[in-house]
Write an enzyme that holds these catalytic residues in place. Structure first.
Site, PDB file in Angstrom:
ATOM      1  N   CYS A  34       0.654  -4.082   0.059  1.00  0.00           N
ATOM      2  CA  CYS A  34      -0.774  -3.869   0.232  1.00  0.00           C
ATOM      3  C   CYS A  34      -1.079  -2.671   1.109  1.00  0.00           C
ATOM      4  CB  CYS A  34      -1.401  -5.066   0.933  1.00  0.00           C
ATOM      5  SG  CYS A  34      -0.949  -6.622   0.211  1.00  0.00           S
ATOM      6  N   ASN A  84      -1.288  -6.540   5.575  1.00  0.00           N
ATOM      7  CA  ASN A  84      -0.177  -5.911   4.862  1.00  0.00           C
ATOM      8  C   ASN A  84       1.109  -6.480   5.438  1.00  0.00           C
ATOM      9  OD1 ASN A  84       1.373  -2.627   4.887  1.00  0.00           O
ATOM     10  ND2 ASN A  84       1.533  -4.235   3.382  1.00  0.00           N
ATOM     11  N   TYR A 120      10.519   5.121  -0.789  1.00  0.00           N
ATOM     12  CA  TYR A 120       9.727   5.070  -2.022  1.00  0.00           C
ATOM     13  C   TYR A 120       8.253   4.756  -1.835  1.00  0.00           C
ATOM     14  CZ  TYR A 120       7.734   2.996  -6.266  1.00  0.00           C
ATOM     15  OH  TYR A 120       6.909   2.701  -7.306  1.00  0.00           O
TER      16      TYR A 120
END
Ligand code: AMP
Length: 464
Positions: free
Chosen positions: A8, A108, A254
Site C-alpha cells: 500500500c 502500509n 523493486y
C-alpha cells in the site's frame, strides 16, 4: 491469513486549503504501490468526510468527490491485496468514532500477530467488520480508556508486531507512526502555501512530494510517533523492542519508484549500484545489455556502465497495461507478457544479449521474455537478476506469492536457467545487494532472500 496481505501507499496532509486535492495527487504519484482500491478522509471543522472505492485513483475520485472532501487536513491510501468478495469493507482509510472523537487510519505494512489479537478481542466481544489487520489497531485504540491518542498509540504498539507505517487523522491532529524495526518507509515534508503559511505532508515515498511541490524534510524514524496539531509539530517514541532495524530491502530492489528517496537513499542510485555490482560478480562477454522494462532499467544502466558493454532498449514496453504480476489469474498473466513487451528484431538479430531484470519470482515471465527475444533473432541470451534468488514469502506487506510458487525455493540456479531457457543465469549476491544499499543485515530485512524473518511469525511460518 494471507487475506491480510497488503501492499500500500499512505498519504497525509495538515493545514492546507487544498488538502483533499493534494491527497488525490499524492495517491496518484504512489499508484504503483497498490491498484485495487483508494480512499481519502478529510477533516472539516472537527468532522471527518470519507470517499473510497475500488479501482485506480483516477477512477475512484471524480471532481465532485474532491469538492465534497472539504477541509484543511486529509489522509489517503491506495491498496492492493489478495482479498476477494469482501474487499469493499477493507478499503482504507478505516474510520471509527471513538470516545475521544473520530479517527481515520491508513496503514502500509502487515501485522504478523493480527490473527491472535483479533481472536482475543473477539473473545472479549469485539465486533470486526473487515478482514484486514488494520482494524485490530482501531479496536486497541477504542478500548483504551485514555483520551490521549498518542498514549493510546504507544500502548497499542506494545501489542502489535510486524510492519506498520500509519497515517492517522483525528479531530485535532495528523499523526505518522513507524514501527520500531522500520520495515516500511514513511517520509515527512513541508509545502509552502501562497498565503505564506506552511502545510505538513506525510507519504510513503518522496515522489508524492515532488508532484505537489512539497520539500522533503526527513524520514519518520523507526519507532517514532510524529504529530502536528494547532500548536505545531511534536514527536514521541514507541518503547523499542529490538536493537536492530528491518528496513525492507525489496523497496529498493523493486517496489518503490526509482525517482523516490526511500530510507534516505535514492532508489535509482541503489538500483544502478545493484547492476554495477552484478556486472562485477557475474560479468560475461556480449554485444549488448538490455533491460526488462521498466523494472530492470536502472540496474541495466549500472551493468552497462560497469562492463563497458553498450546499453540498448531491445524490448519496448506498451505503457497502457498494468504490471502483469498483479493481474488476478495465471492465464491473464501469461497473455500479458506479450501484450506488454515487444522485442525489437532489428536490434537483437544475430546478437549475444545480456538481459537484466530486478527480480525473478515464479520464472514464468522470464521464460516468455527469453522466448520472445530468441524469436526476434538473438544468438545468445544471458539472464542477470539484480537481486538474490527469492526463496521466501513476505509477511510484512509485499505481495510475494506462497513459497510453493517461488521457483528459487525449490530449484537450483542451473535448474532455473534450464526452465527459463537462458544460455546463462546469474543473480546478485546478498552481500552485493547490501553493498548497493550501503547497509548490513542488521539494518535491513531481506527475509524473502535469506529466510531470516526479523520477528516471531505467530503461526505464519506454516506457510514456509
Ligand atoms: P516472474 O518471475 O514471472 O514471477 O516475474 C518476475 C517479474 O515480476 C519481474 O519483472 C519483477 O519486476 C516483477 N515482480 C517481482 N516482485 C513483484 C511483486 N511483489 N509485485 C509485482 N511484480 C513483481
Amino acid at each position: 491469513m494471507r487475506a491480510w496481505h497488503d501492499k500500500c501507499a499512505v498519504f497525509g496532509i495538515w493545514n492546507d486549503p487544498e488538502a483533499s486535492r493534494m491527497a488525490y495527487l499524492g495517491l496518484y504519484a504512489q499508484q504503483h504501490r497498490g491498484q485495487e482500491s483508494a480512499g481519502i478522509v478529510s477533516l472539516n471543522q472537527g468532522k471527518q468526510i470519507a470517499h473510497k472505492g475500488m479501482g485506480l485513483v483516477g477512477d475512484v475520485f471524480p471532481a465532485e468527490s474532491l469538492d465534497r472532501l472539504e477541509g484543511t487536513a486529509a489522509i489517503g491510501h491506495t491498496r492492493y491485496s489478495t482479498t476477494g468478495a469482501s474487499s469493499q469493507l477493507n478499503i482504507q482509510p478505516l474510520t471509527a468514532d471513538l470516545f475521544s472523537g473520530p479517527v481515520a487510519v491508513a496503514h502500509n505494512g502487515n501485522l504478523v500477530n493480527a490473527h491472535e489479537i483479533r481472536q482475543k478481542l473477539q473473545e472479549q466481544g469485539a465486533i470486526f467488520h473487515a478482514t484486514n489487520d488494520t482494524e485490530c489497531l482501531l479496536h486497541l485504540l477504542a478500548r483504551n480508556p485514555s483520551r490521549d491518542i498518542i498514549r493510546c498509540l504507544q500502548e497499542a504498539s506494545q501489542e502489535i508486531v510486524g510492519a506498520y507505517s500509519f497515517a492517522i487523522l483525528t479531530h485535532d491532529r495528523l499523526v505518522g507512526v513507524r514501527d520500531p524495526l522500520g520495515f516500511r518507509p514513511l517520509v515527512l515534508g513541508r509545502r509552502k502555501l501562497e498565503n505564506g503559511g506552511t502545510s505538513f505532508v506525510l507519504a510513503s515515498e518522496t515522489c508524492a512530494f515532488d508532484l505537489i511541490g512539497a520539500q522533503y524534510i526527513r524520514e519518520i524514524e523507526p519507532g517514532e510517533i510524529w504529530w502536528v496539531d494547532e500548536n505545531g509539530e511534536h514527536s514521541a517514541r514507541i518503547a523499542l523492542k529490538s536493537d536492530r532495524l528491518a528496513k525492507c530491502v525489496f523497496e529498493q530492489v523493486y517496489f518503490a519508484r526509482p525517482d523516490s528517496k526511500v530510507f534516505s537513499l535514492s532508489v535509482y542510485e541503489s538500483r544502478k549500484k545493484m547492476g554495477e555490482i552484478l556486472s562485477q560478480e557475474s560479468g560475461i562477454d556480449a554485444d549488448m545489455v538490455i533491460p526488462v522494462p521498466d523494472s530492470g532499467v536502472p540496474a541495466s544502466i549500472g551493468y552497462a556502465k560497469q562492463s563497458g558493454i553498450p546499453f540498448e532498449l531491445g524490448i519496448i514496453r506498451n505503457h497502457y497495461i498494468g504490471r502483469t504480476f498483479i493481474q488476478p489469474s495465471q492465464s491473464i498473466r501469461s497473455f500479458g507478457v506479450k501484450i506488454k513487451l515487444n522485442p525489437q528484431s532489428e536490434i537483437l538479430k544475430g546478437k549475444r544479449v545480456i538481459v537484466i531484470d530486478d527480480s525473478l519470482v515464479r520464472g514464468t515471465t522470464s521464460q516468455k521474455i527469453i522466448r520472445l527475444i530468441r524469436q526476434a533473432g538473438a544468438k545468445e541470451v544471458h539472464f542477470r537478476i539484480a537481486s538474490p534468488p527469492t526463496t521466501g514469502p513476505c509477511f510484512y506487506g509485499v505481495d510475494t506469492p506462497a513459497k510453493s510458487q517461488l521457483i528459487a525455493a525449490h530449484q537450483s540456479v542451473d535448474e532455473i536457467r534450464k526452465f527459463i531457457e537462458a544460455d546463462s543465469l546469474a543473480y546478485l549476491s546478498i552481500e552485493g545487494m547490501m553493498r548497493a544499499v550501503s547497509g548490513t543485515s542488521s539494518e535491513f530485512c531481506a527475509a524473502c532472500f535469506d529466510g531470516k524473518y526479523p520477528t516471531p511469525l505467530f503461526g505464519l511460518e506454516k506457510e514456509l
